[in-house]
Write an enzyme that holds these catalytic residues in place. Structure first.
Site, PDB file in Angstrom:
ATOM      1  N   ASP A 162      41.558  39.523  37.851  1.00 13.55           N
ATOM      2  CA  ASP A 162      41.012  38.459  37.028  1.00 13.55           C
ATOM      3  C   ASP A 162      40.407  37.382  37.927  1.00 13.55           C
ATOM      4  OD1 ASP A 162      40.920  37.310  34.256  1.00 13.55           O
ATOM      5  OD2 ASP A 162      41.975  35.684  35.271  1.00 13.55           O
ATOM      6  N   GLU A 198      36.598  40.721  38.390  1.00 16.73           N
ATOM      7  CA  GLU A 198      35.540  39.831  37.931  1.00 16.73           C
ATOM      8  C   GLU A 198      35.000  39.079  39.138  1.00 16.73           C
ATOM      9  OE1 GLU A 198      36.552  38.197  33.586  1.00 16.73           O
ATOM     10  OE2 GLU A 198      37.993  37.540  35.069  1.00 16.73           O
TER      11      GLU A 198
END
Ligand code: CA
Length: 636
Positions: free
Chosen positions: A333, A362
């Site tokens: 994340d 990400e």
């Protein structure tokens, strides 16, 4: 020479953060790192239910009546503080606290607690061996001969299991995900990897009040190395969540499905509410010059992977999950908050366990991190982190439009996006080193689900047209040379009723609509067949940028809404000699001319079939509005 040899030797013997509590039947050994503490001590408790007395007041100290034993720790030259509790401590709980700058910091679980009390406020002393389900020693990662086979399906334990129509008994639980009713759908769909939204211990759900049925995605880490209690049948039993998480993984492995964990090392729920913030105050975070916490996560803080112990913590943590829980992959994340070197070290450490363990994330942050941009694991620098992938917002935005506006994309009629779609189809834009580092996707838990996205951007179009756009967009993902990623429930035409941030929306918004498997069976079958088509044709996943350059040929179309390309010279690579892909993102049918030959039609006009819909011998062929045509040439 001697000095170098000594340094090398010392590096090998570095104590591990993960060994903070080593249980033995006659003693339990503790060790915690701090370079600033003047004193450190461990408190032993009989009771796991109540929070430590100092939880809500940093200066209150400990309610000594609760502590059954205090273990005073001694500092070693390596800044690890060590101590031993004698006797059999199994079933007891511990916290650690440190004294610095004239005061005791609030007590906390250690940063590497492996078992915790309900709501994760105390660490639990257990015998990890007793958490293994039957047959765990024989549990193996499903075979992964070719990394390009990967099709990731993202879901959340509750989204997937809570529906009254799910047929799943243990709703909202790890055990629910391990039931046949849950797994059969995934097998039938043909995915290879299940990515589960945060399953480590997070803070937003009160584990003592699960009957309130609250929902949260779980991006609020408390204990990184313990499964979330809310997904266990008994969160107050520290071994239960561990055993049941393993049971889930074991069941998925038996079905041939690998498990990817969504890891959120970039921030903590609350700085002073967790071990990273309490045990060594400020150390694990990036700080602003004015002494406030930097906030690249948008959640109030950001961690500092460039600092030695934070980096070691992350490396050890993923390796721990891979070894202890047999986790097969990690989705990072806000990976752009971490530095590239840490990601490379994580990759190297996982390679020592198993090089087929998947890593991607990400490649961005929520706000600007307090660290030099060129050192961060941002998407732009993906090529500097071999075999670490990044989500391609490029192909996403090009196909369905950016989440920051309500514009259409190529699949819903916006011709200007064509070039960007082509970049995503070959999986090799400037930033990705190899196509597998380009995570091809259009939707995930964030932002609108696909149905809602198309509904807001292509407002006024009929449902029939919106379904065509849906199929076209997902087709592009599944023929892209990048790694395929699908948001769970899209195959069942899920809607979140227009909610584009459902992180704490009720189950009614987040559950997967199983009843749609019948109602929208045509869409479901299309997704399933497209996944099979990808599996059957290596040409769609050549694996290297060099192979893509050699075999993929974009064609001039003269039509602004149409992409045509071939994947050529596939003898010895694919069962087909050549693959032809035509994507029509316009609202009119177009005619294309195909050379004489023998072709299997794999997809046409909103239908797809891996075995072939029909045979075609070349000539003029119409490609309907908002649809894909895929042909496989076979020369016999
Ligand atoms: Ca929790």
């Amino acid at each position: 020479m001697l000095a170098i040899a000594l340094v090398g030797c010392a590096a090998k013997q570095q104590p591990k953060l993960e060994n903070e509590c080593l249980y033995g039947a006659d003693k339990t050994e503790f060790q915690f790192w701090s370079d600033v503490a003047e004193e450190m001590e461990v408190h032993i408790y009989n009771d796991g239910m109540s929070a430590p007395a100092s939880l809500n007041d940093a200066n209150n100290g400990t309610d000594v009546t609760e502590v059954v034993e205090t273990v005073v720790l001694k500092k070693g030259n390596d800044n690890f503080w060590r101590g031993t509790a004698k006797g059999d401590m199994k079933g007891k709980y511990y916290t650690v606290r440190s004294f610095q700058n004239g005061e005791w910091a609030p007590e906390a679980t250690g940063i590497f607690a492996k078992a915790v009390s309900v709501n994760g406020q105390k660490a639990a002393i257990i015998d990890m061996k007793e958490t293994n389900p039957e047959g765990w020693a024989e549990d193996k990662r499903p075979e992964m001969k070719d990394m390009t086979d990967i099709v990731v399906y993202e879901t959340h334990v509750r989204d997937y299991t809570m529906s009254p129509n799910s047929g799943i008994e243990h709703k909202g639980k790890f055990l629910g995900m391990s039931e046949a009713a849950a797994i059969n759908h995934l097998k039938e769909l043909g995915i290879t990897h299940l990515q589960i939204l945060p399953m480590f211990d997070y803070g937003s759900i009160d584990e003592t009040a699960l009957d309130k049925n609250r929902y949260n995605w779980g991006y609020d880490p408390v204990n990184y190395n313990v499964p979330e209690g809310g997904y266990a049948t008994d969160p107050a039993d520290p071994a239960c969540r561990i055993r049941e998480a393993k049971q889930m993984i074991q069941a998925l492995h038996k079905a041939g499905i690998r498990v990817v964990m969504d890891v959120v090392y970039n921030h903590t729920y609350d700085v002073m509410g967790c071990a990273l913030g309490r045990v060594v105050p400020q150390y694990f975070y990036r700080m602003n010059e004015d002494g406030t916490y930097a906030n690249g996560s948008g959640c109030g803080n950001e961690t500092a992977s460039e600092k030695e112990m934070m980096r070691r913590f992350m490396v050890e943590s993923v390796c721990y999950w891979a070894r202890e829980y047999h986790i097969d992959g990690f989705r990072f994340d806000l990976m752009g908050i971490h530095d590239q070197e840490t990601m490379r070290q994580i990759r190297a450490a996982l390679d020592e366990i198993d090089p087929t363990i998947l890593t991607y994330g990400e490649g961005w942050a929520a706000m600007s991190p307090a660290y030099p941009y060129e050192e961060l694991a941002m998407k732009q620098w993906t090529y500097k982190m071999p075999r670490v992938g990044a989500f391609s917002d490029d192909i996403r935005n090009a196909l369905i439009g950016s989440p920051f506006d309500h514009e259409r994309g190529f699949a819903s009629g916006k011709a200007e996006c064509k070039e960007a779609v082509i970049g995503g189809l070959v999986g090799c834009p400037e930033w990705s080193g190899e196509p597998m580092q380009h995570v091809s996707y259009i939707t995930c838990h964030d932002n609108y689900c696909l149905r809602d996205r198309i509904a807001v951007s292509a407002k006024g179009e009929t449902e029939e047209t919106q379904l065509r756009m849906n199929k076209l967009a997902q087709t592009a993902v599944l023929v892209s040379q990048g790694m395929s990623f699908i948001y769970g429930g899209e195959e069942l035409y899920r809607t979140k009723q227009g909610i584009d941030n459902s992180y704490q929306s009720p189950d009614s918004i987040n559950i997967i609509p199983w009843e749609n498997k019948e109602k929208y069976n045509d869409l479901y079958q299309y997704y399933r067949e497209m996944i099979q088509i990808r599996h059957q044709h290596k040409g769609f996943r050549l694996g290297t940028a060099e192979m893509v350059k050699e075999h993929v040929e974009m064609k001039e179309t003269g039509e602004e809404h149409v992409i045509i390309y071939t994947i050529e010279d596939l003898e010895g690579i694919d069962v087909a000699e050549e693959l032809i892909v035509v994507l029509n993102g316009g609202d009119k049918s177009v005619n294309i001319t195909i050379d004489e030959g023998k072709y299997i039609i794999l997809a046409q006009d909103g239908k797809a079939k891996a075995e072939g819909l029909a045979t075609f011998y070349g000539g003029v062929m119409p490609v309907a509005a908002y649809s894909a045509t895929i042909l496989a040439e076979i020369d016999n």
